[in-house]
Design a protein around this motif. Structure first.
Motif, PDB file in Angstrom:
ATOM      1  N   GLN A   8       0.853  -1.177   0.119  1.00 22.76           N
ATOM      2  CA  GLN A   8       0.038   0.037   0.283  1.00 22.76           C
ATOM      3  C   GLN A   8       0.917   1.294   0.193  1.00 22.76           C
ATOM      4  O   GLN A   8       0.613   2.141  -0.706  1.00 22.76           O
ATOM      5  CB  GLN A   8      -1.054  -0.190   1.160  1.00 22.76           C
ATOM      6  CG  GLN A   8      -2.056  -1.138   0.972  1.00 22.76           C
ATOM      7  CD  GLN A   8      -2.970  -1.261   2.309  1.00 22.76           C
ATOM      8  OE1 GLN A   8      -2.247  -0.977   3.500  1.00 22.76           O
ATOM      9  NE2 GLN A   8      -3.951  -1.669   2.246  1.00 22.76           N
ATOM     10  N   ARG A  96      -6.136  -7.855  -2.717  1.00 21.03           N
ATOM     11  CA  ARG A  96      -6.434  -7.319  -1.424  1.00 21.03           C
ATOM     12  C   ARG A  96      -6.330  -5.983  -1.270  1.00 21.03           C
ATOM     13  O   ARG A  96      -7.499  -5.311  -1.003  1.00 21.03           O
ATOM     14  CB  ARG A  96      -5.748  -7.988  -0.020  1.00 21.03           C
ATOM     15  CG  ARG A  96      -5.727  -9.289   0.368  1.00 21.03           C
ATOM     16  CD  ARG A  96      -5.058  -9.851   1.045  1.00 21.03           C
ATOM     17  NE  ARG A  96      -4.820 -11.224   1.592  1.00 21.03           N
ATOM     18  CZ  ARG A  96      -5.958 -11.734   2.306  1.00 21.03           C
ATOM     19  NH1 ARG A  96      -6.854 -10.866   3.196  1.00 21.03           N
ATOM     20  NH2 ARG A  96      -5.800 -13.202   2.687  1.00 21.03           N
ATOM     21  N   GLN A  97      -5.494  -5.267  -1.865  1.00 24.92           N
ATOM     22  CA  GLN A  97      -5.293  -3.816  -2.164  1.00 24.92           C
ATOM     23  C   GLN A  97      -6.474  -3.286  -2.998  1.00 24.92           C
ATOM     24  O   GLN A  97      -7.079  -2.350  -2.582  1.00 24.92           O
ATOM     25  CB  GLN A  97      -4.119  -3.361  -2.727  1.00 24.92           C
ATOM     26  CG  GLN A  97      -2.812  -3.615  -1.984  1.00 24.92           C
ATOM     27  CD  GLN A  97      -1.593  -2.796  -2.710  1.00 24.92           C
ATOM     28  OE1 GLN A  97      -1.445  -1.689  -2.638  1.00 24.92           O
ATOM     29  NE2 GLN A  97      -0.891  -3.828  -3.315  1.00 24.92           N
ATOM     30  N   LYS A  99      -9.389  -4.601  -3.447  1.00 22.54           N
ATOM     31  CA  LYS A  99     -10.842  -4.761  -2.568  1.00 22.54           C
ATOM     32  C   LYS A  99     -10.830  -3.966  -1.492  1.00 22.54           C
ATOM     33  O   LYS A  99     -12.027  -3.232  -1.233  1.00 22.54           O
ATOM     34  CB  LYS A  99     -10.720  -6.153  -2.227  1.00 22.54           C
ATOM     35  CG  LYS A  99     -11.113  -7.312  -3.106  1.00 22.54           C
ATOM     36  CD  LYS A  99     -11.108  -8.596  -2.481  1.00 22.54           C
ATOM     37  CE  LYS A  99     -11.410  -9.666  -3.548  1.00 22.54           C
ATOM     38  NZ  LYS A  99     -11.665 -11.060  -3.028  1.00 22.54           N
ATOM     39  N   ALA A 100      -9.596  -3.358  -1.078  1.00 24.72           N
ATOM     40  CA  ALA A 100      -9.754  -2.333   0.148  1.00 24.72           C
ATOM     41  C   ALA A 100      -9.893  -0.904  -0.364  1.00 24.72           C
ATOM     42  O   ALA A 100     -10.208  -0.098   0.430  1.00 24.72           O
ATOM     43  CB  ALA A 100      -8.708  -2.466   1.083  1.00 24.72           C
TER      44      ALA A 100
END
Length: 415
Positions: A8, A96-97, A99-100
């Protein structure tokens, strides 16, 4: 999720560069020290190899998504193509990044691209250097140095540079080289074999040395016999050249327009136990009470000579490069004329830029000599040009890991 914070951070740093024109130094990396270091390393790798990465992505995603998803894809591709990160981990972290954040609906695209990259990795690129160089810089280097030299410079930009040290006491070089497991350089400094934590190295707390690329240490050595002389270091922060001159016995006045950068210069002087007068001012407005025996002007420039240390730098100038360069060269001319007024009779002016571009080096020196009538004081040594200037380029010292690009010219005021 282990590794997520670093990814991130890398994506945020790349967005700051490509979307907002910032440098990594202006970006705050979050997380613990290890996560911040990992984020910086990933962002560095991604921008160093951006040309190859974007080509690979374009072949798999004909219509690239907007930020931040495009940056997530870039970091993932950097890991898969150049870091040998496990495909499952690299793809999972990227998904995951996505989706977040605001690109949640494109998480499936990220997953598909990652899996395809892992299953069908791109073939190694020929002439990878120029494929990763910003277009405007490639054009300039080809014009200035020719295609073959430009290719060599581009290849040097792909290599993570070593760390060089300048010494407060040159006579300590042999002992410090052994203690630091470093190579003694012909320029008088040391080159570390690895990239350790700087503040933990022997001699740091004692102020025995400071980090400074070998090429960056050369302009200050062009001032003849500095001991006891009054020397003005213009655009001085963060202070490497100021410390060189003070260590050589000069009575130095360091001037810079940035209060924050001058505070850092003062901290550096304190750590190495050296003294210099400091002035926070715009050199175009400031005036000294008396002239100086020597003036060193390391002028603001495109800093293209430091691209191997700052791969984000040329990406900031993708738009409007010609206009930005014109403003910089005009400023360099004004600073040269201003600095010349402050050189005492018999004294010298050293003009330097950390640029690969002749417009910011050879051309500026030639134009200044023509309009001022200043006497050229030729430079000698291994990096001297036929015209008597100093010029280094990143492809020099390939067996040692290269060096930054610098230009310097020296002038003497009659009298």
């Amino acid at each position: 999720m282990p590794g997520l914070a670093a990814r991130q951070g890398a994506v945020s740093a790349i967005a700051a560069v490509l979307d907002r024109g910032r440098m990594f130094e202006e970006t705050r990396f979050s997380g613990d020290p290890a996560e911040r270091a990992e984020a910086r390393a990933l962002a560095d790798l991604t921008l160093r190899r951006l040309g190859e990465i974007d080509t690979a992505l374009a072949e798999r995603v004909p219509k690239p998504p907007r930020a931040p998803v495009i940056h997530i894809l870039r970091v993932m591709a950097a890991e898969l193509m150049f870091r040998q990160t496990g495909p499952h981990a690299a793809v999972d972290l990227a998904v995951r990044q996505a989706k977040a954040g605001p690109g949640a609906r494109l998480a499936g695209l990220v997953n598909a691209v990652g899996r395809r990259l892992a299953a069908e990795p791109p073939a190694p690129a020929k002439d990878a250097g120029w494929r990763n160089m910003a277009g405007w810089l490639w054009h300039r280097l080809g014009t200035d140095w020719g295609r073959e030299r430009a290719l060599a410079i581009a290849a040097a930009h792909l290599v993570l540079p070593p760390v060089d040290l300048s010494l407060r006491t040159p006579g300590d070089a042999e002992a410090l080289a052994v203690e630091l497991e470093a190579e003694a350089l012909p320029t008088g400094g040391l080159r570390l074999a690895a990239r350790p934590q700087i503040s933990a190295l022997p001699g740091y707390a004692q102020g025995a040395w400071w980090v400074q690329d070998a090429a960056a240490s050369l302009p200050a050595t062009l001032i003849p016999e500095p001991a006891g002389k009054r020397v003005l270091d213009l655009c001085a922060a963060p202070g490497g050249k100021t410390m060189q001159l003070a260590a050589a016995g000069a009575r130095v006045t360091a001037l810079d327009i940035s209060e924050a950068r001058m505070a850092r210069l003062a901290e550096n002087l304190a750590r190495v136990g050296l003294e210099a007068g400091t002035v926070v001012a715009d050199a175009l407005d400031w005036a000294p009470e008396t002239r100086f025996d020597a003036v060193l002007l390391d002028a603001p420039c495109s800093a293209t000579g430091t691209v191997r240390r700052h791969p984000e730098l040329p990406r900031r100038f993708e738009e409007g490069a010609a206009e930005s360069l014109a403003k910089l060269t005009a400023l360099q001319d004004r600073l040269l004329d201003r600095a010349w007024d402050w050189v005492a009779p018999g004294g010298c002016l050293v003009f330097a830029t950390c640029s690969l571009l002749k417009a910011e080096g050879e051309d500026r020196a030639r134009a200044f000599a023509a309009r001022s009538g200043a006497e050229r004081l030729p430079v000698t040594g291994p990096f001297a040009t036929p015209e008597g200037d100093l010029r280094t380029l990143p492809d020099l010292w390939p067996e040692r890991g290269g060096m930054d690009g610098f230009f310097a010219a020296r002038f003497r005021r009659p009298g």
